[in-house]
Design a protein around this motif. Structure first.
Motif, PDB file in Angstrom:
ATOM      1  N   VAL A 109       4.533  14.165  -0.779  1.00 22.98           N
ATOM      2  CA  VAL A 109       4.645  14.961  -2.000  1.00 22.98           C
ATOM      3  C   VAL A 109       3.280  14.967  -2.689  1.00 22.98           C
ATOM      4  N   MET A 110       2.651  16.127  -2.706  1.00 25.52           N
ATOM      5  CA  MET A 110       1.345  16.262  -3.333  1.00 25.52           C
ATOM      6  C   MET A 110       1.485  16.145  -4.854  1.00 25.52           C
ATOM      7  N   ILE A 111       0.389  15.825  -5.515  1.00 26.88           N
ATOM      8  CA  ILE A 111       0.410  15.547  -6.948  1.00 26.88           C
ATOM      9  C   ILE A 111       0.940  16.746  -7.747  1.00 26.88           C
ATOM     10  N   ASN A 112       0.562  17.971  -7.384  1.00 26.87           N
ATOM     11  CA  ASN A 112       1.047  19.144  -8.123  1.00 26.87           C
ATOM     12  C   ASN A 112       2.552  19.319  -7.956  1.00 26.87           C
ATOM     13  N   GLU A 113       3.055  19.057  -6.745  1.00 23.28           N
ATOM     14  CA  GLU A 113       4.498  19.156  -6.510  1.00 23.28           C
ATOM     15  C   GLU A 113       5.237  18.075  -7.293  1.00 23.28           C
ATOM     16  N   ALA A 114       4.674  16.867  -7.336  1.00 21.99           N
ATOM     17  CA  ALA A 114       5.295  15.787  -8.103  1.00 21.99           C
ATOM     18  C   ALA A 114       5.362  16.151  -9.581  1.00 21.99           C
ATOM     19  N   ARG A 115       4.299  16.763 -10.106  1.00 22.94           N
ATOM     20  CA  ARG A 115       4.303  17.189 -11.517  1.00 22.94           C
ATOM     21  C   ARG A 115       5.367  18.247 -11.771  1.00 22.94           C
ATOM     22  N   ALA A 116       5.508  19.189 -10.841  1.00 25.16           N
ATOM     23  CA  ALA A 116       6.510  20.252 -11.002  1.00 25.16           C
ATOM     24  C   ALA A 116       7.928  19.676 -10.944  1.00 25.16           C
ATOM     25  N   ARG A 117       8.157  18.777  -9.995  1.00 28.21           N
ATOM     26  CA  ARG A 117       9.483  18.154  -9.893  1.00 28.21           C
ATOM     27  C   ARG A 117       9.785  17.317 -11.132  1.00 28.21           C
ATOM     28  N   ALA A 118       8.795  16.593 -11.619  1.00 26.11           N
ATOM     29  CA  ALA A 118       8.985  15.766 -12.807  1.00 26.11           C
ATOM     30  C   ALA A 118       9.355  16.634 -14.003  1.00 26.11           C
ATOM     31  N   LEU A 119       8.689  17.764 -14.142  1.00 22.33           N
ATOM     32  CA  LEU A 119       8.999  18.690 -15.232  1.00 22.33           C
ATOM     33  C   LEU A 119      10.440  19.181 -15.122  1.00 22.33           C
ATOM     34  N   GLU A 120      10.868  19.543 -13.927  1.00 23.01           N
ATOM     35  CA  GLU A 120      12.241  20.016 -13.727  1.00 23.01           C
ATOM     36  C   GLU A 120      13.251  18.906 -14.046  1.00 23.01           C
ATOM     37  N   TYR A 121      12.978  17.682 -13.602  1.00 24.97           N
ATOM     38  CA  TYR A 121      13.876  16.559 -13.883  1.00 24.97           C
ATOM     39  C   TYR A 121      13.972  16.308 -15.387  1.00 24.97           C
ATOM     40  N   ARG A 122      12.838  16.377 -16.091  1.00 24.91           N
ATOM     41  CA  ARG A 122      12.861  16.153 -17.542  1.00 24.91           C
ATOM     42  C   ARG A 122      13.623  17.261 -18.256  1.00 24.91           C
ATOM     43  N   ARG A 123      13.492  18.506 -17.778  1.00 19.11           N
ATOM     44  CA  ARG A 123      14.249  19.612 -18.380  1.00 19.11           C
ATOM     45  C   ARG A 123      15.749  19.411 -18.205  1.00 19.11           C
ATOM     46  N   LEU A 124      16.159  19.011 -17.011  1.00 17.75           N
ATOM     47  CA  LEU A 124      17.580  18.744 -16.775  1.00 17.75           C
ATOM     48  C   LEU A 124      18.077  17.625 -17.688  1.00 17.75           C
ATOM     49  N   ALA A 125      17.310  16.549 -17.779  1.00 22.40           N
ATOM     50  CA  ALA A 125      17.705  15.400 -18.605  1.00 22.40           C
ATOM     51  C   ALA A 125      17.782  15.795 -20.081  1.00 22.40           C
ATOM     52  N   ILE A 139       1.303  19.011   8.905  1.00 22.10           N
ATOM     53  CA  ILE A 139       2.180  19.596   7.884  1.00 22.10           C
ATOM     54  C   ILE A 139       3.654  19.565   8.273  1.00 22.10           C
ATOM     55  N   GLY A 140       3.982  18.933   9.378  1.00 26.55           N
ATOM     56  CA  GLY A 140       5.363  18.934   9.861  1.00 26.55           C
ATOM     57  C   GLY A 140       6.363  18.356   8.884  1.00 26.55           C
ATOM     58  N   ARG A 141       5.976  17.329   8.140  1.00 29.24           N
ATOM     59  CA  ARG A 141       6.907  16.666   7.228  1.00 29.24           C
ATOM     60  C   ARG A 141       6.894  17.251   5.816  1.00 29.24           C
ATOM     61  N   LEU A 142       5.991  18.190   5.556  1.00 33.58           N
ATOM     62  CA  LEU A 142       5.912  18.810   4.224  1.00 33.58           C
ATOM     63  C   LEU A 142       7.071  19.790   4.023  1.00 33.58           C
ATOM     64  N   PRO A 143       7.633  19.844   2.815  1.00 35.86           N
ATOM     65  CA  PRO A 143       8.619  20.885   2.538  1.00 35.86           C
ATOM     66  C   PRO A 143       7.938  22.250   2.645  1.00 35.86           C
ATOM     67  N   VAL A 144       8.639  23.232   3.151  1.00 36.20           N
ATOM     68  CA  VAL A 144       8.000  24.530   3.379  1.00 36.20           C
ATOM     69  C   VAL A 144       7.462  25.149   2.098  1.00 36.20           C
ATOM     70  N   GLY A 190       0.794  -1.212   0.000  1.00 36.32           N
ATOM     71  CA  GLY A 190       0.000   0.000   0.000  1.00 36.32           C
ATOM     72  C   GLY A 190       0.830   1.269   0.000  1.00 36.32           C
ATOM     73  N   ALA A 191       2.156   1.135   0.149  1.00 37.86           N
ATOM     74  CA  ALA A 191       3.032   2.305   0.113  1.00 37.86           C
ATOM     75  C   ALA A 191       2.963   2.936  -1.275  1.00 37.86           C
ATOM     76  N   ARG A 192       2.921   4.264  -1.320  1.00 35.96           N
ATOM     77  CA  ARG A 192       2.771   4.998  -2.572  1.00 35.96           C
ATOM     78  C   ARG A 192       3.919   5.982  -2.731  1.00 35.96           C
ATOM     79  N   ARG A 193       4.503   6.019  -3.940  1.00 35.91           N
ATOM     80  CA  ARG A 193       5.606   6.949  -4.193  1.00 35.91           C
ATOM     81  C   ARG A 193       5.552   7.420  -5.633  1.00 35.91           C
ATOM     82  N   TRP A 194       6.135   8.607  -5.856  1.00 34.97           N
ATOM     83  CA  TRP A 194       6.192   9.192  -7.186  1.00 34.97           C
ATOM     84  C   TRP A 194       7.526   8.876  -7.831  1.00 34.97           C
ATOM     85  N   VAL A 195       7.487   8.560  -9.131  1.00 35.17           N
ATOM     86  CA  VAL A 195       8.681   8.256  -9.912  1.00 35.17           C
ATOM     87  C   VAL A 195       8.543   8.964 -11.251  1.00 35.17           C
TER      88      VAL A 195
END
Length: 157
Positions: free
Chosen positions: A68-84, A137-142, A35-40
């Motif tokens: 990591v909320m879905i919008n943050e995952a999308r933003a990070r994914a976009l940044e990773y793809r731009r770097l690649a 919200i303690g574990r969320l990035p600011v 049941g563990a969920r992660r973004w890749v």
């Protein structure tokens, strides 16, 4: 079974069963049998080849879906793809780690403690955050904390 028709929703992120579920543009929600969920994110690094001589495709973890909320995952994914796409390896050239709300709050507590007239006031301040804010919200990035997250903390009070 993978979600093929496009973008995932918050409800789907919470309810999908085990497997690798596509959100589009190389972003996947991976749900383990436990049941563990992660973004890749899967990205092809320009100019780099694998052992077979084909373009190097690599999966990069973006964090757990509970943090990591879905919008943050999308933003990070976009940044990773731009770097690649520019030929940089996202693992080595990604953005700096953003501290969590709890880390920043505890740092502020330590820095501000000498300014309170009574140390008890500082203890009350951190205890209030520990009771009401840190569980939600303690574990969320600011940088991921917005109005909905603040309302989730303040509404019950």
């Amino acid at each position: 079974m993978a979600h093929i028709s496009g973008k995932l929703t918050k409800a789907l992120v919470r309810s999908l069963g085990p497997g690798r579920h596509s959100d589009g543009n190389g972003l996947y929600l991976v749900v383990d049998p436990s049941g563990a969920r992660r973004w890749v994110v899967r990205a092809t690094i320009k100019g780099q080849k694998n052992r077979a001589g084909k373009p190097l495709r690599t999966d990069f973890g973006l964090g757990g879906a509970d943090l990591v909320m879905i919008n943050e995952a999308r933003a990070r994914a976009l940044e990773y793809r731009r770097l690649a796409r520019s030929g940089l390896h996202p693992k080595h050239h990604g953005a700096k780690d953003i501290p969590s709300f709890e880390e920043i709050a505890r740092q502020v507590y330590v820095e501000r403690l000498p300014t309170w007239k009574n140390p008890k006031h500082g203890q009350q301040w951190i205890n209030t955050l520990a009771e009401y804010a840190f569980p939600k919200i303690g574990r969320l990035p600011v940088d991921a904390i917005g109005q909905p997250e603040v309302l989730a903390v303040l509404s019950p009070i």
